[in-house]
Scaffold this motif. Structure first.
Motif, mmCIF file in Angstrom:
data_model
loop_
_atom_site.group_PDB
_atom_site.id
_atom_site.type_symbol
_atom_site.label_atom_id
_atom_site.label_comp_id
_atom_site.label_asym_id
_atom_site.label_seq_id
_atom_site.Cartn_x
_atom_site.Cartn_y
_atom_site.Cartn_z
ATOM 1 N N THR A 117 0.819 -1.216 0.000
ATOM 2 C CA THR A 117 0.000 0.000 0.000
ATOM 3 C C THR A 117 0.854 1.267 0.000
ATOM 4 O O THR A 117 0.325 2.368 0.173
ATOM 5 N N SER A 118 2.149 1.109 -0.217
ATOM 6 C CA SER A 118 3.071 2.250 -0.231
ATOM 7 C C SER A 118 3.359 2.672 -1.668
ATOM 8 O O SER A 118 3.051 1.946 -2.611
ATOM 9 N N PRO A 119 3.985 3.845 -1.852
ATOM 10 C CA PRO A 119 4.342 4.270 -3.214
ATOM 11 C C PRO A 119 5.604 3.617 -3.764
ATOM 12 O O PRO A 119 6.019 3.924 -4.883
ATOM 13 N N LEU A 120 6.239 2.737 -3.018
ATOM 14 C CA LEU A 120 7.454 2.078 -3.505
ATOM 15 C C LEU A 120 7.192 1.297 -4.778
ATOM 16 O O LEU A 120 6.164 0.626 -4.917
ATOM 17 N N ARG A 121 8.155 1.369 -5.703
ATOM 18 C CA ARG A 121 8.024 0.623 -6.954
ATOM 19 C C ARG A 121 9.396 0.141 -7.388
ATOM 20 O O ARG A 121 10.424 0.546 -6.839
ATOM 21 N N SER A 122 9.407 -0.727 -8.368
ATOM 22 C CA SER A 122 10.657 -1.289 -8.868
ATOM 23 C C SER A 122 11.614 -0.170 -9.290
ATOM 24 O O SER A 122 11.206 0.801 -9.935
ATOM 25 N N GLY A 123 12.883 -0.303 -8.887
ATOM 26 C CA GLY A 123 13.882 0.700 -9.208
ATOM 27 C C GLY A 123 14.141 1.684 -8.091
ATOM 28 O O GLY A 123 15.106 2.442 -8.147
ATOM 29 N N ASP A 124 13.277 1.677 -7.084
ATOM 30 C CA ASP A 124 13.488 2.558 -5.932
ATOM 31 C C ASP A 124 14.497 1.936 -4.968
ATOM 32 O O ASP A 124 14.871 0.770 -5.102
ATOM 33 N N VAL A 125 14.923 2.727 -3.983
ATOM 34 C CA VAL A 125 15.813 2.244 -2.922
ATOM 35 C C VAL A 125 15.108 2.406 -1.579
ATOM 36 O O VAL A 125 14.494 3.446 -1.314
ATOM 37 N N LEU A 126 15.209 1.365 -0.746
ATOM 38 C CA LEU A 126 14.667 1.407 0.602
ATOM 39 C C LEU A 126 15.789 1.145 1.600
ATOM 40 O O LEU A 126 16.453 0.116 1.544
ATOM 41 N N VAL A 127 16.008 2.105 2.486
ATOM 42 C CA VAL A 127 16.959 1.940 3.582
ATOM 43 C C VAL A 127 16.188 1.391 4.779
ATOM 44 O O VAL A 127 15.245 2.030 5.250
ATOM 45 N N ILE A 128 16.568 0.204 5.245
ATOM 46 C CA ILE A 128 15.911 -0.411 6.395
ATOM 47 C C ILE A 128 16.886 -0.420 7.569
ATOM 48 O O ILE A 128 17.976 -0.993 7.472
ATOM 49 N N ILE A 129 16.479 0.202 8.662
ATOM 50 C CA ILE A 129 17.340 0.315 9.830
ATOM 51 C C ILE A 129 16.771 -0.560 10.943
ATOM 52 O O ILE A 129 15.625 -0.374 11.367
ATOM 53 N N SER A 130 17.547 -1.523 11.388
ATOM 54 C CA SER A 130 17.138 -2.377 12.496
ATOM 55 C C SER A 130 18.388 -2.829 13.222
ATOM 56 O O SER A 130 19.218 -3.534 12.650
ATOM 57 N N LEU A 131 18.537 -2.413 14.465
ATOM 58 C CA LEU A 131 19.752 -2.725 15.197
ATOM 59 C C LEU A 131 19.986 -4.223 15.288
ATOM 60 O O LEU A 131 21.059 -4.714 14.952
ATOM 61 N N SER A 132 18.979 -4.973 15.717
ATOM 62 C CA SER A 132 19.153 -6.421 15.856
ATOM 63 C C SER A 132 18.945 -7.150 14.546
ATOM 64 O O SER A 132 19.545 -8.204 14.308
ATOM 65 N N GLY A 133 18.077 -6.636 13.689
ATOM 66 C CA GLY A 133 17.802 -7.293 12.414
ATOM 67 C C GLY A 133 17.167 -8.655 12.554
ATOM 68 O O GLY A 133 17.216 -9.459 11.616
ATOM 69 N N ARG A 134 16.520 -8.939 13.680
ATOM 70 C CA ARG A 134 16.019 -10.288 13.926
ATOM 71 C C ARG A 134 14.499 -10.415 13.892
ATOM 72 O O ARG A 134 13.968 -11.516 13.805
#
Length: 262
Positions: A117-134
């Motif tokens: 439901t977001s405006p993200l589409r192919s070719g975009d970049v998403l920075v995901i920040i998660s300290l534990s990543g778990r």
């Protein structure tokens, strides 16, 4: 008159703790500078490539990781194209009870619903920040984003992958599903100081280090764009003369790739 105590004054001890924390943070920043240089360049190149190709940039973080994501958005001296991917409730401190945010991070399927439901589409970049990543949310977000053709930059502490277990159905960590991984070097638990008189470790440094790490990426991306003869779409402070006029021009020029104005 009572005798003076030989113990150190409270203020002096507090000053020592302040210095110890700052030294710890500086040490982590030096490690990031020396050990993550290639990853910083790779992340910055990916961002510059995306800007040049008229793609869009997004950042996401849950809990206190959201602070580093917010620091990239609508930021004086920052790239105007960076948008916040918001997930209601997961910041934690903006809802009651605050523990709801932590619970939402562990909900299977939430990331897919958010991305679809977001405006993200192919070719975009998403920075995901998660300290534990778990947890489920950042891991599933990276998995689904890449399935949509979105490139993912993960900012995490790789040490968690060796000292903790995954807390999601895939049995993996955020670092396993990224095009570029930036390691913040933060130790599991995110507390830099201990003291005999305090029963728990304290003084977290992840926000300081993660924000600095990401700003180093943004600075490098701006430099790469300039080297290619492309003006980086930077914002200026609204508190300097001419700042508002400058920003109005940038926001209009790149309006089709900016979503925090809508």
């Amino acid at each position: 008159m009572p005798e003076l105590s030989d113990s150190k004054p409270t203020g002096q001890q507090a000053g020592q703790l302040a210095g110890q924390f700052l030294d710890a943070a500086i040490g982590l920043l030096r490690r990031v500078r020396d050990e993550e240089a290639d990853a910083v360049t790779a992340a910055a190149t990916l961002i510059a490539d995306t800007v040049a190709a008229e793609g869009r940039l997004f950042a996401f973080g849950a809990g206190h990781s959201s602070l580093a994501a917010q620091d990239l958005v609508y930021r004086a001296g920052g790239l105007a194209l960076m948008n916040l991917l918001a997930v209601p409730g997961v910041v934690g401190v903006d809802v009651m009870p605050a523990t709801l945010g932590s619970a939402l991070e562990r909900v299977d399927g939430l990331a897919t619903a958010v991305l679809d439901t977001s405006p993200l589409r192919s070719g975009d970049v998403l920075v995901i920040i998660s300290l534990s990543g778990r947890n489920a949310l950042p891991v599933e977000m990276a998995l689904h984003a890449r399935a949509l053709g979105v490139r993912v930059i993960g900012v995490t502490s790789v040490a968690y992958a060796t000292e903790t277990t995954p807390r999601n159905s895939s049995g993996t960590f955020l670092k396993d599903h990224c095009d570029v991984v930036l390691d913040s070097k933060i130790a599991p638990g995110d507390a830099e100081l201990t003291l005999d008189t305090i029963p728990a470790p304290f003084a977290p440094a992840s926000t300081v280090v993660t924000s600095a790490l990401l700003q180093s990426v943004m600075a490098t991306a701006a430099g790469i764009l300039a080297e290619r003869g492309i003006e980086p779409p930077l914002l200026r402070s609204g508190n300097v003369d001419g700042g508002h006029d400058w920003n109005a021009r940038i926001l209009k020029q790149y309006g089709d790739r900016i979503f925090y104005e809508r």
